[in-house]
Scaffold this motif. Structure first.
Motif, PDB file in Angstrom:
ATOM      1  N   GLU A  75       0.834  -1.211   0.000  1.00 30.08           N
ATOM      2  CA  GLU A  75       0.000   0.000   0.000  1.00 30.08           C
ATOM      3  C   GLU A  75       0.866   1.256   0.000  1.00 30.08           C
ATOM      4  O   GLU A  75       1.141   1.851  -1.033  1.00 30.08           O
ATOM      5  CB  GLU A  75      -0.912  -0.024   1.228  1.00 30.08           C
ATOM      6  CG  GLU A  75      -1.851  -1.233   1.276  1.00 30.08           C
ATOM      7  CD  GLU A  75      -2.606  -1.331   2.577  1.00 30.08           C
ATOM      8  OE1 GLU A  75      -2.405  -0.461   3.456  1.00 30.08           O
ATOM      9  OE2 GLU A  75      -3.403  -2.262   2.737  1.00 30.08           O
ATOM     10  N   MET A  79       3.103   3.493  -3.209  1.00 29.70           N
ATOM     11  CA  MET A  79       2.854   4.900  -3.502  1.00 29.70           C
ATOM     12  C   MET A  79       4.151   5.710  -3.422  1.00 29.70           C
ATOM     13  O   MET A  79       4.453   6.528  -4.303  1.00 29.70           O
ATOM     14  CB  MET A  79       1.826   5.462  -2.516  1.00 29.70           C
ATOM     15  CG  MET A  79       1.302   6.847  -2.883  1.00 29.70           C
ATOM     16  SD  MET A  79       0.134   7.485  -1.657  1.00 29.70           S
ATOM     17  CE  MET A  79      -1.152   6.237  -1.713  1.00 29.70           C
ATOM     18  N   LYS A 183      -1.712   8.519   6.064  1.00 30.90           N
ATOM     19  CA  LYS A 183      -2.130   7.144   6.349  1.00 30.90           C
ATOM     20  C   LYS A 183      -2.578   7.016   7.804  1.00 30.90           C
ATOM     21  O   LYS A 183      -3.654   6.481   8.100  1.00 30.90           O
ATOM     22  CB  LYS A 183      -0.963   6.200   6.067  1.00 30.90           C
ATOM     23  CG  LYS A 183      -1.193   4.742   6.439  1.00 30.90           C
ATOM     24  CD  LYS A 183      -2.075   4.059   5.435  1.00 30.90           C
ATOM     25  CE  LYS A 183      -2.217   2.575   5.741  1.00 30.90           C
ATOM     26  NZ  LYS A 183      -3.136   1.914   4.801  1.00 30.90           N
ATOM     27  N   THR A 188      -6.684  10.916   2.687  1.00 31.56           N
ATOM     28  CA  THR A 188      -5.832  10.819   1.507  1.00 31.56           C
ATOM     29  C   THR A 188      -4.713  11.850   1.599  1.00 31.56           C
ATOM     30  O   THR A 188      -4.862  12.896   2.251  1.00 31.56           O
ATOM     31  CB  THR A 188      -6.626  11.081   0.214  1.00 31.56           C
ATOM     32  OG1 THR A 188      -7.031  12.457   0.178  1.00 31.56           O
ATOM     33  CG2 THR A 188      -7.848  10.182   0.134  1.00 31.56           C
ATOM     34  N   VAL A 263      -4.189  15.263  -9.826  1.00 38.36           N
ATOM     35  CA  VAL A 263      -4.698  14.710  -8.581  1.00 38.36           C
ATOM     36  C   VAL A 263      -5.507  15.750  -7.809  1.00 38.36           C
ATOM     37  O   VAL A 263      -6.456  15.416  -7.089  1.00 38.36           O
ATOM     38  CB  VAL A 263      -3.540  14.128  -7.736  1.00 38.36           C
ATOM     39  CG1 VAL A 263      -2.833  15.199  -6.927  1.00 38.36           C
ATOM     40  CG2 VAL A 263      -4.031  13.026  -6.816  1.00 38.36           C
ATOM     41  N   GLY A 267      -8.763  14.185  -8.118  1.00 38.70           N
ATOM     42  CA  GLY A 267      -8.751  13.475  -6.845  1.00 38.70           C
ATOM     43  C   GLY A 267      -9.326  14.283  -5.704  1.00 38.70           C
ATOM     44  O   GLY A 267      -9.912  13.726  -4.769  1.00 38.70           O
ATOM     45  N   TYR A 268      -9.188  15.625  -5.772  1.00 37.50           N
ATOM     46  CA  TYR A 268      -9.676  16.463  -4.681  1.00 37.50           C
ATOM     47  C   TYR A 268     -10.988  17.164  -5.041  1.00 37.50           C
ATOM     48  O   TYR A 268     -11.981  17.069  -4.326  1.00 37.50           O
ATOM     49  CB  TYR A 268      -8.615  17.494  -4.291  1.00 37.50           C
ATOM     50  CG  TYR A 268      -9.023  18.359  -3.117  1.00 37.50           C
ATOM     51  CD1 TYR A 268      -9.025  17.840  -1.827  1.00 37.50           C
ATOM     52  CD2 TYR A 268      -9.423  19.674  -3.308  1.00 37.50           C
ATOM     53  CE1 TYR A 268      -9.414  18.621  -0.744  1.00 37.50           C
ATOM     54  CE2 TYR A 268      -9.808  20.462  -2.237  1.00 37.50           C
ATOM     55  CZ  TYR A 268      -9.798  19.938  -0.954  1.00 37.50           C
ATOM     56  OH  TYR A 268     -10.184  20.704   0.114  1.00 37.50           O
ATOM     57  N   LYS A 275     -12.680  10.198 -10.450  1.00 38.43           N
ATOM     58  CA  LYS A 275     -11.868   9.936  -9.259  1.00 38.43           C
ATOM     59  C   LYS A 275     -10.465   9.532  -9.689  1.00 38.43           C
ATOM     60  O   LYS A 275     -10.287   8.821 -10.671  1.00 38.43           O
ATOM     61  CB  LYS A 275     -12.498   8.823  -8.418  1.00 38.43           C
ATOM     62  CG  LYS A 275     -13.897   9.151  -7.900  1.00 38.43           C
ATOM     63  CD  LYS A 275     -14.471   7.980  -7.136  1.00 38.43           C
ATOM     64  CE  LYS A 275     -15.882   8.286  -6.647  1.00 38.43           C
ATOM     65  NZ  LYS A 275     -16.486   7.128  -5.924  1.00 38.43           N
ATOM     66  N   ASP A 277      -6.410   8.615  -7.865  1.00 35.72           N
ATOM     67  CA  ASP A 277      -5.467   8.622  -6.754  1.00 35.72           C
ATOM     68  C   ASP A 277      -4.073   9.001  -7.262  1.00 35.72           C
ATOM     69  O   ASP A 277      -3.858   9.197  -8.463  1.00 35.72           O
ATOM     70  CB  ASP A 277      -5.452   7.281  -6.009  1.00 35.72           C
ATOM     71  CG  ASP A 277      -5.001   6.124  -6.902  1.00 35.72           C
ATOM     72  OD1 ASP A 277      -4.289   6.366  -7.885  1.00 35.72           O
ATOM     73  OD2 ASP A 277      -5.363   4.968  -6.584  1.00 35.72           O
ATOM     74  N   ILE A 278      -3.127   9.089  -6.358  1.00 34.52           N
ATOM     75  CA  ILE A 278      -1.798   9.598  -6.703  1.00 34.52           C
ATOM     76  C   ILE A 278      -1.078   8.682  -7.687  1.00 34.52           C
ATOM     77  O   ILE A 278      -0.464   9.150  -8.655  1.00 34.52           O
ATOM     78  CB  ILE A 278      -0.957   9.783  -5.421  1.00 34.52           C
ATOM     79  CG1 ILE A 278      -1.531  10.923  -4.595  1.00 34.52           C
ATOM     80  CG2 ILE A 278       0.501  10.079  -5.768  1.00 34.52           C
ATOM     81  CD1 ILE A 278      -0.883  11.092  -3.254  1.00 34.52           C
ATOM     82  N   ASN A 279      -1.147   7.373  -7.472  1.00 36.10           N
ATOM     83  CA  ASN A 279      -0.431   6.452  -8.354  1.00 36.10           C
ATOM     84  C   ASN A 279      -0.912   6.562  -9.792  1.00 36.10           C
ATOM     85  O   ASN A 279      -0.107   6.576 -10.734  1.00 36.10           O
ATOM     86  CB  ASN A 279      -0.595   5.015  -7.859  1.00 36.10           C
ATOM     87  CG  ASN A 279       0.292   4.711  -6.668  1.00 36.10           C
ATOM     88  OD1 ASN A 279       1.091   5.540  -6.266  1.00 36.10           O
ATOM     89  ND2 ASN A 279       0.139   3.525  -6.105  1.00 36.10           N
TER      90      ASN A 279
END
Length: 459
Positions: A75, A79, A183, A188, A263, A267-268, A275, A277-279
């Motif tokens: 996880e 990242m 985390k 996020t 992102v 993402g935000y 949607k 995520d960073i990856n």
């Protein structure tokens, strides 16, 4: 009390070993194992819950590391590795250099050396989230901003000090510390950056900029720096390297910002309900950069070969940051196993410390260890695991504890004469790291004070 004494002794020994350049990962894992072994011998409680246990207490020490490594690598570790691989690729194709060169051009319009210093510091705060490595960023600035500072009459040590502090705020969703803090905070990295890091970073940056201005004037009046011929020659070499550097086209400066823009947008802000995520944003950023590189060079073999830089960057980050996170959490587990953290919290509560007092206590612990180790990562990775439990016991949210801890770790790093970024930039400039930290001390002290003030205001 016995557990706290054992923990204190182990912490002191580990700190001594790390200061003397023993490998931090091995030191922290061994320290964690020693404390967990004490917990087993004196029956402080099980290392693992019954469902996860191997059935033999001594094997549980190794089972804990196995479970932790599996979880973190799949996880959080992935990242962090992808972020590092992207940064390495941007450096490989020259996009990072293009970004810095485009950003520093307005500085040449300013004539006052002190205003240029201040402008350079602020630009550094904006650029650092796109180039997360503090040492790499500092060295990049040594061949871009340093010649500008010198040409305006700024002494080498002051110029080096400002550059050493340009990466002092560990910001952005691509930062390993930020990812780990998010985390533990249960959010996020983008939420953590926009809603918590950014408001503090703006105020801290302005306060440190003003302090840099007065510190630079103070040392200029004292005229401590006498430029000997070898140092002057070194300055000319740095300037010549900057002048003769081959750069890609200006539009390459946009490439490092592509993932962050995406992102934030998707993402935000959830633009058009998409949607991300960073990856995913980083992989898209890599693809865009490859397309741009191919259009420019029309050399498919070169493009495919350059991708190895991305994979190498991932591997290096696993060997350093991800293993350090695992080692830090193992050390934290040891401290928890002997009851050291519970004892400290109980003492703090008995002394009347509430949420604000505990935030200060945890920040001071991080500050001292970061100063001694010359690292913002190692102490934060070792102590951040406690934040959720500490926050719960004092009636706070985990982010209330994590944010000041994380910013304190990164700010303190640049005032340590053994920090990698300080040693690296001082070596290029040919000045003493101890002279550099004399000039970074005041701005960073102001930064640490503002961290606590802003934390109190925000929470």
């Amino acid at each position: 009390m016995f557990g706290l004494l054992i923990a204190g002794a182990v912490v002191a020994i580990c700190g001594y070993l790390i200061v003397n350049r023993y490998k931090a990962q091995a030191v922290l894992i061994c320290g964690g194992f020693v404390m967990m072994a004490v917990a087993v011998i004196f029956d402080f409680g099980p290392i693992l819950p019954a469902k996860a246990s191997t059935g033999f207490a001594w094997f549980d020490l190794f089972k804990f590391v196995d479970d932790l490594a599996s979880k973190r690598t799949a996880e959080l570790g992935l990242m962090i590795m992808v972020c590092a691989g992207f940064a390495k690729y941007m450096d490989k194709i020259g996009a990072s250099k293009a970004l810095v060169h485009v950003a520093v051009k307005p500085l040449k319009l300013l004539k006052s050396p002190y205003m240029v210093l201040c402008g350079g510091f602020l630009i550094g705060q904006v650029l650092h989230p796109f180039i997360p490595s503090a040492s790499g960023f500092g060295l990049l600035l040594m061949v871009t901003m340093f010649p500008i500072y010198i040409s305006l009459g700024v002494d080498r040590t002051t110029a080096t000090a400002v550059i050493a502090t340009n990466g002092c705020l560990d910001l952005g969703p691509a930062s390993g510390n930020s990812i780990l803090a998010a985390k533990y905070a249960g959010m996020t990295p983008v939420d953590y950056f926009v809603n918590y890091q950014l408001p503090q970073a703006i105020v801290i940056s302005l306060a440190m900029t003003a302090t840099h201005y007065f510190v630079a004037r103070h040392f200029a009046r004292k005229q401590e720096d006498q430029l000997p011929p070898p140092a002057a020659e070194r300055d000319e070499n740095v300037a010549a390297k900057a002048a003769g550097e081959t750069l890609p086209p200006w539009y390459y400066a946009i490439l490092p910002a592509v993932p962050l823009i995406m992102v934030l947008l998707f993402g935000y802000f959830k633009f058009k309900g998409i949607k991300m995520d960073i990856n995913v944003a980083l992989f898209i950023g890599i693809f865009v950069a490859m397309v741009v590189e191919y259009v420019r060079s029309l050399d498919l073999r070169k493009i495919f070969s350059s991708m190895q830089t991305f994979f190498d960057g991932m591997g290096v980050q696993f060997a350093t940051v991800v293993t350090l996170i695992i080692a830090g959490e193992t050390f934290a587990k040891g401290l928890q196993s002997v009851g050291a953290i519970d004892t400290l919290i109980n003492y703090a509560q008995t002394a009347g410390f509430g949420k604000d007092g505990m935030i200060l206590v945890m920040s001071v612990i991080i500050m001292i260890t970061s100063l001694i180790m010359g690292s913002g990562n190692a102490p934060f990775f070792a102590f951040s695991a406690f934040a959720p439990d500490v926050a719960k016991k004092v009636g706070a949210e985990a982010v209330n504890i994590l944010l000041p801890m994380q910013l304190t770790a990164s700010v303190t790093r640049a005032v340590s004469p053994i920090a990698a970024v300080v040693v690296a930039v001082a070596g290029v400039a040919g000045v003493s790291p101890f002279e550099v930290v004399k000039r970074t001390a005041a701005p960073l002290a102001v930064g640490l004070i503002v961290v606590q003030i802003m934390t109190y205001i925000m929470f």
